[in-house]
Motif scaffolding. Structure first.
Motif, short mmCIF file in Angstrom:
data_model
loop_
_atom_site.label_atom_id
_atom_site.label_comp_id
_atom_site.label_asym_id
_atom_site.label_seq_id
_atom_site.Cartn_x
_atom_site.Cartn_y
_atom_site.Cartn_z
N LEU A 80 89.97 21.86 -16.65
CA LEU A 80 91.25 22.56 -16.66
C LEU A 80 91.81 22.20 -15.71
N PRO A 81 93.04 22.08 -15.92
CA PRO A 81 94.15 21.44 -15.11
C PRO A 81 94.52 22.47 -13.81
N ILE A 82 94.70 23.80 -14.30
CA ILE A 82 95.02 24.83 -13.46
C ILE A 82 94.05 25.71 -13.41
N GLY A 83 93.36 26.35 -14.46
CA GLY A 83 92.27 27.32 -14.16
C GLY A 83 91.08 26.95 -15.32
N ALA A 85 90.89 20.39 -9.09
CA ALA A 85 91.55 19.95 -10.22
C ALA A 85 92.98 19.23 -9.79
N GLU A 86 93.54 18.72 -10.56
CA GLU A 86 94.77 17.83 -10.46
C GLU A 86 95.63 18.79 -9.52
N PHE A 87 96.01 19.92 -9.69
CA PHE A 87 96.91 20.85 -8.74
C PHE A 87 96.40 21.59 -7.89
N GLY A 88 95.10 21.18 -7.20
CA GLY A 88 94.55 22.14 -6.14
C GLY A 88 93.30 22.55 -6.34
N THR A 89 92.76 23.35 -5.60
CA THR A 89 91.32 23.77 -5.57
C THR A 89 91.31 25.22 -5.94
N PHE A 90 90.12 25.88 -6.78
CA PHE A 90 90.52 27.10 -7.29
C PHE A 90 88.98 27.83 -7.42
N LEU A 123 91.45 32.34 -6.82
CA LEU A 123 91.85 31.95 -5.69
C LEU A 123 92.51 30.64 -5.76
N GLY A 124 93.60 30.28 -5.19
CA GLY A 124 94.24 28.90 -5.51
C GLY A 124 94.63 28.20 -4.16
N SER A 125 94.38 26.97 -3.95
CA SER A 125 94.83 26.44 -2.61
C SER A 125 96.44 26.45 -2.39
N VAL A 126 96.77 26.71 -1.32
CA VAL A 126 98.25 26.14 -0.99
C VAL A 126 98.09 25.22 0.26
N ASP A 127 98.80 24.25 0.42
CA ASP A 127 98.77 23.29 1.40
C ASP A 127 97.41 22.74 1.70
N GLU A 128 96.54 22.41 0.93
CA GLU A 128 95.44 22.16 0.94
C GLU A 128 95.11 20.53 0.45
N PRO A 129 94.67 19.35 1.23
CA PRO A 129 94.54 18.08 0.77
C PRO A 129 93.79 18.17 -0.43
N ASN A 130 94.04 17.35 -1.21
CA ASN A 130 93.44 17.10 -2.51
C ASN A 130 93.16 15.66 -2.97
N ASP A 131 91.70 15.36 -2.50
CA ASP A 131 91.40 14.12 -2.58
C ASP A 131 90.36 13.44 -3.60
N ALA A 132 90.03 14.86 -4.42
CA ALA A 132 89.06 14.65 -5.24
C ALA A 132 89.61 14.09 -6.80
N GLU A 133 88.78 13.69 -7.58
CA GLU A 133 89.34 13.50 -8.86
C GLU A 133 89.62 14.94 -9.52
N PRO A 134 90.57 14.76 -10.55
CA PRO A 134 90.79 15.82 -11.26
C PRO A 134 89.43 16.33 -12.17
N ASP A 135 89.49 17.69 -12.41
CA ASP A 135 88.53 18.07 -13.21
C ASP A 135 89.29 18.23 -14.59
#
Length: 269
Positions: A266-269, A233-238, A251-263
């Motif tokens: 849900l923007p967070i969960g 999603a916009e704020f990371g991978t979950f 589980l939420g990504s920290v310092d993980e590249p995010n090149d995909a389109e936002p889902d």
């Protein structure tokens, strides 16, 4: 990063009530690299999880014969637990556990908000809560998934002085955040159209990992369940998962590249 000073009305702690302490202890220490310390009989053998030298979460045993599901509880910081409980009760909350003193550590109570979501309040004395936030192996977000969005915002604003910031306000996706700028720590999601009929309003804990896909695979290896496969999603991978006895967390990504389109789901969960 170190968590901001125990800001009133915002999440300051999370703990797990579990029906299997040894199994949960092994699961979380192996999954997140946490260490676990037992407080002893004086505090009911409550377990504190640490990442490095900072406290990140807690765990206690379900009462014998309890029919309650194993679950994580989010605690909001308050200056006066008794006064907060009185205000919350007047605002239509249910009191699940009246204010109680926890030795020299602080004072707590367990409430259920008017939309059906349980949560705790914590009045700190010696223990102030999280030692870090937003890092690998620490909480990175707290989210209220509610079946009555307007009632939830009204309740927490009245009782805890929240000033929600609207992230989205459409029939398809309604979400507000709590906290300011880079210090946002929680969100409120209008989940009425998303939760299964059997799932009530609830607070949800997010824990940071460097690789969500790898961590989700480890959850399965350790006896947990992946409820929702990793999504970006916009704020990371979950990924929404449970521990071996069914307690939900994300589980939420920290310092993980995010090149995909936002889902857009849900923007967070």
């Amino acid at each position: 990063m170190p968590i901001p000073a125990n800001r009133m009305g915002e999440p300051c702690w999370a703990d797990l009530m579990t029906s299997d302490l040894p199994r949960a202890r092994e699961f979380y220490t192996r999954l997140f690299g946490w260490t676990a310390s037992d407080s002893g009989s004086e505090y009911g053998n409550y377990v504190t999880f640490q990442k490095g030298d900072v406290d990140v979460a807690g765990m206690g045993a379900q009462e014998p014969g309890s029919t309650l599901p194993d679950a994580w509880t989010t605690y909001l910081a308050v200056t006066d637990a008794d006064a907060t409980v009185a205000t919350a009760r007047a605002a239509a909350a249910q009191v699940l556990a009246e204010p109680m003193q926890v030795g020299t550590m602080g004072r707590m109570a367990i409430l259920m908000d008017p939309t059906g979501a349980p949560f705790g309040v914590w009045q700190a004395d010696e223990f102030t809560g999280f030692g870090a936030f937003g890092e690998v192996g620490t909480p990175v977000w707290h989210e209220l998934n509610t079946r009555d969005y307007s009632a939830a915002l009204d309740f927490y604003t009245r009782v805890f002085g929240w000033t929600p910031a609207v992230l989205s306000d459409t029939d398809d996706f309604r979400y507000s955040t709590i906290g300011e700028g880079d210090d946002m720590v929680a969100g409120v999601f209008d989940a009425a159209g998303h939760l299964p009929d059997s799932v009530p309003s609830h607070w949800q804990l997010y824990v940071g990992v460097p690789d969500v896909h790898a961590a989700a695979a480890t959850v399965t290896q350790l006896g947990g369940t992946v409820i929702r496969e990793p999504w970006t999603a916009e704020f990371g991978t979950f990924s929404l998962v449970t521990d071996p006895t069914g307690a939900l967390f994300v589980l939420g990504s920290v310092d993980e590249p995010n090149d995909a389109e936002p889902d857009a789901d849900l923007p967070i969960g």
